[in-house]
Design a protein around this motif. Structure first.
Motif, PDB file in Angstrom:
ATOM      1  N   UNK A 263       0.834  -1.206   0.000  1.00  0.00           N
ATOM      2  CA  UNK A 263       0.000   0.000   0.000  1.00  0.00           C
ATOM      3  C   UNK A 263       0.869   1.256   0.000  1.00  0.00           C
ATOM      4  N   UNK A 264       1.942   1.242   0.781  1.00  0.00           N
ATOM      5  CA  UNK A 264       2.839   2.397   0.809  1.00  0.00           C
ATOM      6  C   UNK A 264       3.452   2.632  -0.563  1.00  0.00           C
ATOM      7  N   UNK A 265       3.835   1.568  -1.230  1.00  0.00           N
ATOM      8  CA  UNK A 265       4.386   1.709  -2.571  1.00  0.00           C
ATOM      9  C   UNK A 265       3.401   2.337  -3.523  1.00  0.00           C
ATOM     10  N   UNK A 266       2.148   1.904  -3.438  1.00  0.00           N
ATOM     11  CA  UNK A 266       1.131   2.445  -4.343  1.00  0.00           C
ATOM     12  C   UNK A 266       0.806   3.892  -3.994  1.00  0.00           C
ATOM     13  N   UNK A 267       0.687   4.193  -2.719  1.00  0.00           N
ATOM     14  CA  UNK A 267       0.315   5.544  -2.321  1.00  0.00           C
ATOM     15  C   UNK A 267       1.395   6.564  -2.660  1.00  0.00           C
ATOM     16  N   UNK A 268       2.658   6.197  -2.513  1.00  0.00           N
ATOM     17  CA  UNK A 268       3.739   7.147  -2.773  1.00  0.00           C
ATOM     18  C   UNK A 268       4.187   7.128  -4.228  1.00  0.00           C
ATOM     19  N   UNK A 269       4.130   5.964  -4.869  1.00  0.00           N
ATOM     20  CA  UNK A 269       4.618   5.844  -6.237  1.00  0.00           C
ATOM     21  C   UNK A 269       6.106   6.130  -6.349  1.00  0.00           C
ATOM     22  N   UNK A 270       6.839   6.005  -5.235  1.00  0.00           N
ATOM     23  CA  UNK A 270       8.247   6.399  -5.191  1.00  0.00           C
ATOM     24  C   UNK A 270       9.081   5.251  -4.627  1.00  0.00           C
ATOM     25  N   UNK A 271       9.941   4.630  -5.439  1.00  0.00           N
ATOM     26  CA  UNK A 271      10.761   3.523  -4.917  1.00  0.00           C
ATOM     27  C   UNK A 271      11.703   3.949  -3.800  1.00  0.00           C
ATOM     28  N   UNK A 272      12.012   5.241  -3.711  1.00  0.00           N
ATOM     29  CA  UNK A 272      12.874   5.716  -2.635  1.00  0.00           C
ATOM     30  C   UNK A 272      12.195   5.637  -1.273  1.00  0.00           C
ATOM     31  N   UNK A 273      10.870   5.497  -1.276  1.00  0.00           N
ATOM     32  CA  UNK A 273      10.116   5.360  -0.029  1.00  0.00           C
ATOM     33  C   UNK A 273      10.030   3.898   0.422  1.00  0.00           C
ATOM     34  N   UNK A 274      10.708   3.016  -0.301  1.00  0.00           N
ATOM     35  CA  UNK A 274      10.641   1.580  -0.014  1.00  0.00           C
ATOM     36  C   UNK A 274      11.852   1.076   0.768  1.00  0.00           C
ATOM     37  N   UNK A 275      12.542   1.966   1.470  1.00  0.00           N
ATOM     38  CA  UNK A 275      13.721   1.574   2.231  1.00  0.00           C
ATOM     39  C   UNK A 275      13.294   0.938   3.550  1.00  0.00           C
ATOM     40  N   UNK A 276      13.153  -0.366   3.538  1.00  0.00           N
ATOM     41  CA  UNK A 276      12.726  -1.085   4.734  1.00  0.00           C
ATOM     42  C   UNK A 276      13.872  -1.345   5.701  1.00  0.00           C
ATOM     43  N   UNK A 277      15.088  -0.944   5.312  1.00  0.00           N
ATOM     44  CA  UNK A 277      16.260  -1.235   6.140  1.00  0.00           C
ATOM     45  C   UNK A 277      16.632  -0.070   7.065  1.00  0.00           C
ATOM     46  N   UNK A 278      16.053   1.093   6.848  1.00  0.00           N
ATOM     47  CA  UNK A 278      16.417   2.244   7.658  1.00  0.00           C
ATOM     48  C   UNK A 278      15.331   2.590   8.676  1.00  0.00           C
ATOM     49  N   UNK A 279      14.396   1.683   8.886  1.00  0.00           N
ATOM     50  CA  UNK A 279      13.312   1.938   9.822  1.00  0.00           C
ATOM     51  C   UNK A 279      12.953   0.655  10.555  1.00  0.00           C
ATOM     52  N   UNK A 280      12.472   0.808  11.757  1.00  0.00           N
ATOM     53  CA  UNK A 280      11.909  -0.315  12.507  1.00  0.00           C
ATOM     54  C   UNK A 280      10.387  -0.258  12.526  1.00  0.00           C
ATOM     55  N   UNK A 281       9.812   0.685  11.802  1.00  0.00           N
ATOM     56  CA  UNK A 281       8.366   0.781  11.654  1.00  0.00           C
ATOM     57  C   UNK A 281       7.970  -0.005  10.405  1.00  0.00           C
ATOM     58  N   UNK A 282       7.834  -1.289  10.565  1.00  0.00           N
ATOM     59  CA  UNK A 282       7.586  -2.177   9.419  1.00  0.00           C
ATOM     60  C   UNK A 282       6.125  -2.509   9.224  1.00  0.00           C
ATOM     61  N   UNK A 283       5.253  -1.860   9.983  1.00  0.00           N
ATOM     62  CA  UNK A 283       3.813  -2.065   9.771  1.00  0.00           C
ATOM     63  C   UNK A 283       3.238  -3.243  10.509  1.00  0.00           C
ATOM     64  N   UNK A 284       3.883  -3.648  11.618  1.00  0.00           N
ATOM     65  CA  UNK A 284       3.381  -4.803  12.371  1.00  0.00           C
ATOM     66  C   UNK A 284       1.990  -4.531  12.924  1.00  0.00           C
TER      67      UNK A 284
END
Length: 284
Positions: A263-284
Protein backbone atom coordinates in the motif's frame (compact mmCIF):
# COMPACT_ATOMS: atom_id res chain seq x y z
CA UNK A 1 -7.58 -4.68 -15.32
CA UNK A 2 -7.26 -4.83 -19.11
CA UNK A 3 -4.60 -4.71 -21.78
CA UNK A 4 -4.43 -2.03 -24.48
CA UNK A 5 -5.15 -3.74 -27.75
CA UNK A 6 -2.62 -1.77 -29.81
CA UNK A 7 0.26 -1.82 -27.28
CA UNK A 8 3.29 -3.88 -28.23
CA UNK A 9 4.41 -6.89 -26.18
CA UNK A 10 8.09 -7.68 -25.74
CA UNK A 11 7.97 -11.37 -26.65
CA UNK A 12 11.60 -11.85 -25.64
CA UNK A 13 10.74 -11.19 -22.00
CA UNK A 14 9.34 -14.70 -21.50
CA UNK A 15 10.81 -18.09 -22.37
CA UNK A 16 9.91 -21.65 -21.45
CA UNK A 17 11.91 -24.38 -19.80
CA UNK A 18 14.88 -23.91 -17.48
CA UNK A 19 18.57 -23.26 -17.18
CA UNK A 20 21.55 -25.12 -15.81
CA UNK A 21 22.63 -25.73 -12.27
CA UNK A 22 24.74 -23.23 -10.41
CA UNK A 23 25.02 -21.09 -7.33
CA UNK A 24 22.59 -18.77 -5.62
CA UNK A 25 19.48 -19.28 -3.56
CA UNK A 26 16.02 -18.89 -5.04
CA UNK A 27 14.20 -15.92 -3.51
CA UNK A 28 10.53 -15.31 -2.88
CA UNK A 29 9.00 -18.75 -3.39
CA UNK A 30 5.58 -18.33 -1.76
CA UNK A 31 4.66 -21.98 -2.10
CA UNK A 32 8.04 -22.90 -0.67
CA UNK A 33 7.15 -21.15 2.59
CA UNK A 34 4.02 -23.30 2.83
CA UNK A 35 5.94 -26.49 2.13
CA UNK A 36 8.68 -25.70 4.66
CA UNK A 37 6.09 -24.93 7.36
CA UNK A 38 4.31 -28.20 6.63
CA UNK A 39 7.59 -30.10 6.71
CA UNK A 40 8.52 -28.68 10.11
CA UNK A 41 5.08 -29.48 11.50
CA UNK A 42 5.30 -33.04 10.20
CA UNK A 43 8.91 -33.55 11.21
CA UNK A 44 10.08 -34.01 7.62
CA UNK A 45 13.06 -32.76 5.66
CA UNK A 46 11.91 -29.67 3.70
CA UNK A 47 14.18 -30.75 0.86
CA UNK A 48 12.09 -33.87 0.39
CA UNK A 49 9.04 -31.73 -0.29
CA UNK A 50 10.82 -29.19 -2.47
CA UNK A 51 12.46 -31.64 -4.85
CA UNK A 52 11.98 -31.28 -8.60
CA UNK A 53 9.63 -33.48 -10.58
CA UNK A 54 12.17 -33.42 -13.38
CA UNK A 55 9.69 -31.95 -15.87
CA UNK A 56 10.32 -28.94 -18.07
CA UNK A 57 7.10 -28.54 -19.99
CA UNK A 58 6.04 -25.40 -21.82
CA UNK A 59 2.68 -24.34 -20.35
CA UNK A 60 1.58 -22.69 -23.54
CA UNK A 61 3.10 -19.27 -24.13
CA UNK A 62 3.63 -19.07 -27.89
CA UNK A 63 5.80 -16.11 -28.86
CA UNK A 64 4.31 -15.70 -32.31
CA UNK A 65 0.87 -15.30 -30.77
CA UNK A 66 1.85 -12.56 -28.31
CA UNK A 67 2.54 -9.39 -30.27
CA UNK A 68 0.04 -6.87 -28.86
CA UNK A 69 -2.34 -6.44 -25.96
CA UNK A 70 -5.17 -7.64 -28.17
CA UNK A 71 -3.53 -11.06 -28.28
CA UNK A 72 -4.21 -11.53 -24.57
CA UNK A 73 -7.90 -11.82 -25.45
CA UNK A 74 -7.14 -14.60 -27.93
CA UNK A 75 -4.53 -16.35 -25.83
CA UNK A 76 -4.57 -15.56 -22.08
CA UNK A 77 -1.02 -16.92 -21.78
CA UNK A 78 0.08 -13.72 -23.51
CA UNK A 79 -0.61 -11.86 -20.26
CA UNK A 80 2.73 -13.06 -18.84
CA UNK A 81 4.93 -11.24 -21.36
CA UNK A 82 2.49 -8.31 -21.10
CA UNK A 83 3.17 -8.03 -17.35
CA UNK A 84 6.91 -8.20 -18.01
CA UNK A 85 6.72 -5.61 -20.80
CA UNK A 86 5.04 -3.11 -18.48
CA UNK A 87 7.49 -3.67 -15.62
CA UNK A 88 10.47 -3.33 -17.91
CA UNK A 89 9.14 -0.03 -19.23
CA UNK A 90 8.80 1.35 -15.70
CA UNK A 91 12.05 0.13 -14.18
CA UNK A 92 14.13 1.07 -17.22
CA UNK A 93 13.15 4.66 -16.46
CA UNK A 94 13.32 4.44 -12.68
CA UNK A 95 16.68 2.74 -12.12
CA UNK A 96 20.08 3.75 -13.45
CA UNK A 97 22.01 0.80 -14.83
CA UNK A 98 18.83 -1.22 -15.26
CA UNK A 99 19.10 -4.61 -16.94
CA UNK A 100 15.89 -6.47 -17.66
CA UNK A 101 15.26 -9.96 -16.28
CA UNK A 102 13.35 -12.62 -18.15
CA UNK A 103 10.53 -14.84 -17.01
CA UNK A 104 10.68 -18.60 -17.46
CA UNK A 105 7.33 -20.36 -17.56
CA UNK A 106 7.21 -24.05 -16.76
CA UNK A 107 4.95 -26.85 -15.63
CA UNK A 108 5.77 -29.42 -12.97
CA UNK A 109 9.42 -28.64 -12.36
CA UNK A 110 12.36 -26.73 -13.74
CA UNK A 111 16.17 -26.59 -13.65
CA UNK A 112 17.61 -23.20 -12.75
CA UNK A 113 20.95 -21.65 -11.89
CA UNK A 114 19.77 -21.89 -8.28
CA UNK A 115 19.14 -25.63 -8.59
CA UNK A 116 16.04 -27.68 -9.29
CA UNK A 117 12.57 -26.55 -8.22
CA UNK A 118 9.11 -28.04 -8.32
CA UNK A 119 5.85 -26.19 -8.88
CA UNK A 120 5.13 -26.28 -5.14
CA UNK A 121 7.88 -23.75 -4.51
CA UNK A 122 5.62 -21.19 -6.16
CA UNK A 123 6.85 -18.23 -8.22
CA UNK A 124 10.43 -17.28 -7.38
CA UNK A 125 13.41 -15.25 -8.54
CA UNK A 126 16.85 -16.76 -9.10
CA UNK A 127 19.71 -14.25 -8.78
CA UNK A 128 22.09 -16.78 -10.33
CA UNK A 129 20.54 -16.31 -13.77
CA UNK A 130 18.43 -13.14 -13.28
CA UNK A 131 15.22 -14.97 -14.09
CA UNK A 132 11.73 -15.10 -12.63
CA UNK A 133 10.25 -18.61 -12.62
CA UNK A 134 6.49 -19.18 -12.73
CA UNK A 135 4.49 -22.36 -13.14
CA UNK A 136 1.58 -20.65 -14.85
CA UNK A 137 -0.71 -23.63 -14.30
CA UNK A 138 0.01 -23.83 -10.58
CA UNK A 139 -0.17 -20.17 -9.61
CA UNK A 140 -3.98 -20.11 -9.61
CA UNK A 141 -4.09 -23.18 -7.38
CA UNK A 142 -1.61 -21.54 -5.03
CA UNK A 143 -3.70 -18.39 -4.67
CA UNK A 144 -6.80 -20.46 -3.97
CA UNK A 145 -4.88 -22.57 -1.46
CA UNK A 146 -3.96 -19.37 0.36
CA UNK A 147 -7.61 -18.34 0.52
CA UNK A 148 -7.76 -15.61 -2.12
CA UNK A 149 -9.14 -15.42 -5.63
CA UNK A 150 -7.17 -15.69 -8.83
CA UNK A 151 -7.16 -12.50 -10.88
CA UNK A 152 -4.90 -10.68 -13.30
CA UNK A 153 -4.22 -8.10 -10.59
CA UNK A 154 -3.18 -10.74 -8.03
CA UNK A 155 -0.92 -12.40 -10.60
CA UNK A 156 0.63 -9.07 -11.56
CA UNK A 157 1.32 -8.31 -7.89
CA UNK A 158 3.19 -11.60 -7.54
CA UNK A 159 5.20 -10.99 -10.71
CA UNK A 160 5.85 -7.40 -9.57
CA UNK A 161 7.15 -8.73 -6.24
CA UNK A 162 9.55 -11.13 -7.96
CA UNK A 163 10.61 -8.34 -10.32
CA UNK A 164 11.34 -6.34 -7.19
CA UNK A 165 13.81 -9.02 -6.13
CA UNK A 166 15.59 -8.53 -9.45
CA UNK A 167 15.83 -4.80 -8.74
CA UNK A 168 17.27 -5.64 -5.32
CA UNK A 169 19.80 -7.91 -6.98
CA UNK A 170 20.88 -5.06 -9.25
CA UNK A 171 21.22 -2.65 -6.33
CA UNK A 172 23.02 -5.14 -4.10
CA UNK A 173 20.30 -5.27 -1.45
CA UNK A 174 19.18 -8.84 -2.12
CA UNK A 175 22.26 -10.38 -0.51
CA UNK A 176 21.17 -9.03 2.87
CA UNK A 177 18.52 -11.75 3.07
CA UNK A 178 21.15 -14.49 3.09
CA UNK A 179 22.29 -14.14 6.70
CA UNK A 180 20.22 -17.13 7.81
CA UNK A 181 18.09 -15.20 10.29
CA UNK A 182 14.31 -15.05 10.54
CA UNK A 183 11.73 -13.13 12.52
CA UNK A 184 9.69 -9.94 12.06
CA UNK A 185 12.72 -7.62 12.08
CA UNK A 186 15.09 -9.85 10.12
CA UNK A 187 16.80 -8.88 6.88
CA UNK A 188 14.92 -11.67 5.13
CA UNK A 189 11.61 -10.01 6.02
CA UNK A 190 12.90 -6.55 5.12
CA UNK A 191 13.92 -7.77 1.67
CA UNK A 192 10.47 -9.26 1.07
CA UNK A 193 8.66 -6.14 2.28
CA UNK A 194 10.75 -3.94 0.02
CA UNK A 195 9.84 -6.15 -2.94
CA UNK A 196 6.17 -5.72 -2.00
CA UNK A 197 6.66 -1.96 -1.91
CA UNK A 198 8.29 -2.03 -5.34
CA UNK A 199 5.29 -3.95 -6.69
CA UNK A 200 3.01 -1.24 -5.31
CA UNK A 201 5.14 1.51 -6.88
CA UNK A 202 4.89 -0.18 -10.27
CA UNK A 203 1.08 -0.48 -9.92
CA UNK A 204 0.87 3.23 -9.20
CA UNK A 205 2.91 4.04 -12.29
CA UNK A 206 0.87 1.85 -14.61
CA UNK A 207 -2.42 3.13 -13.22
CA UNK A 208 -1.33 6.70 -14.09
CA UNK A 209 0.30 5.93 -17.44
CA UNK A 210 -2.09 6.19 -20.36
CA UNK A 211 0.51 4.73 -22.72
CA UNK A 212 1.28 1.56 -20.78
CA UNK A 213 0.06 -1.81 -22.04
CA UNK A 214 -1.92 -2.37 -18.83
CA UNK A 215 -5.15 -0.42 -18.71
CA UNK A 216 -8.23 0.22 -16.57
CA UNK A 217 -6.93 -0.64 -13.12
CA UNK A 218 -9.98 -0.41 -10.86
CA UNK A 219 -10.53 -0.20 -7.13
CA UNK A 220 -11.46 -3.88 -7.25
CA UNK A 221 -8.05 -4.63 -8.76
CA UNK A 222 -6.37 -2.72 -5.94
CA UNK A 223 -8.44 -4.68 -3.43
CA UNK A 224 -7.25 -7.90 -5.07
CA UNK A 225 -3.65 -6.79 -4.74
CA UNK A 226 -4.02 -6.02 -1.04
CA UNK A 227 -5.88 -9.30 -0.50
CA UNK A 228 -3.09 -11.21 -2.24
CA UNK A 229 -0.54 -9.48 0.01
CA UNK A 230 -2.59 -10.55 3.02
CA UNK A 231 -2.78 -14.13 1.76
CA UNK A 232 1.00 -14.51 1.51
CA UNK A 233 1.72 -13.22 5.01
CA UNK A 234 3.75 -15.63 7.13
CA UNK A 235 1.19 -15.63 9.94
CA UNK A 236 -1.63 -16.44 7.52
CA UNK A 237 0.37 -19.22 5.89
CA UNK A 238 1.22 -20.69 9.29
CA UNK A 239 -2.45 -20.66 10.23
CA UNK A 240 -3.41 -22.22 6.88
CA UNK A 241 -0.87 -24.95 7.54
CA UNK A 242 -2.67 -25.90 10.74
CA UNK A 243 -0.14 -24.61 13.24
CA UNK A 244 0.08 -21.68 15.55
CA UNK A 245 1.59 -18.34 14.64
CA UNK A 246 5.34 -18.33 15.28
CA UNK A 247 6.89 -14.91 14.52
CA UNK A 248 10.40 -16.21 15.12
CA UNK A 249 10.05 -18.29 11.94
CA UNK A 250 8.88 -15.47 9.68
CA UNK A 251 10.88 -14.91 6.50
CA UNK A 252 8.40 -12.81 4.46
CA UNK A 253 6.49 -10.75 7.03
CA UNK A 254 2.98 -10.89 8.45
CA UNK A 255 -0.15 -10.17 6.45
CA UNK A 256 -0.38 -6.74 8.04
CA UNK A 257 3.23 -5.92 7.21
CA UNK A 258 2.89 -7.01 3.61
CA UNK A 259 -0.33 -5.05 3.13
CA UNK A 260 1.32 -2.01 4.69
CA UNK A 261 4.27 -1.99 2.29
CA UNK A 262 2.45 -2.77 -0.94
CA UNK A 263 0.00 0.00 0.00
CA UNK A 264 2.84 2.40 0.81
CA UNK A 265 4.39 1.71 -2.57
CA UNK A 266 1.13 2.45 -4.34
CA UNK A 267 0.31 5.54 -2.32
CA UNK A 268 3.74 7.15 -2.77
CA UNK A 269 4.62 5.84 -6.24
CA UNK A 270 8.25 6.40 -5.19
CA UNK A 271 10.76 3.52 -4.92
CA UNK A 272 12.87 5.72 -2.63
CA UNK A 273 10.12 5.36 -0.03
CA UNK A 274 10.64 1.58 -0.01
CA UNK A 275 13.72 1.57 2.23
CA UNK A 276 12.73 -1.08 4.73
CA UNK A 277 16.26 -1.23 6.14
CA UNK A 278 16.42 2.24 7.66
CA UNK A 279 13.31 1.94 9.82
CA UNK A 280 11.91 -0.32 12.51
CA UNK A 281 8.37 0.78 11.65
CA UNK A 282 7.59 -2.18 9.42
CA UNK A 283 3.81 -2.06 9.77
CA UNK A 284 3.38 -4.80 12.37
Amino acid sequence: MDFKSDAQINTGSVTSGGGGRGGGLAIGGIGGVIMVVLALLLGLNPGDLLGSTGQNNDPGVVKSECRTGADVQRNPDCRWPAYMTSMEEYWSQALNGFQAPTMVTFSGGVNTACGQASSQVGPFYCPGDNKIYVDTNFIGQLLQQLGTETSYAAEAYIVGHEYGHHIQNLTGVLARSQDGRSGPMSNAVRVELQADCYAGVWFKWTSNNDNDIIDNITQDDLNRIVDAARAVGDDHIQQQSGGGVRPDGWTHGSSQMRKFWVTKGFQTGDPNQCDTFSTDELGQ
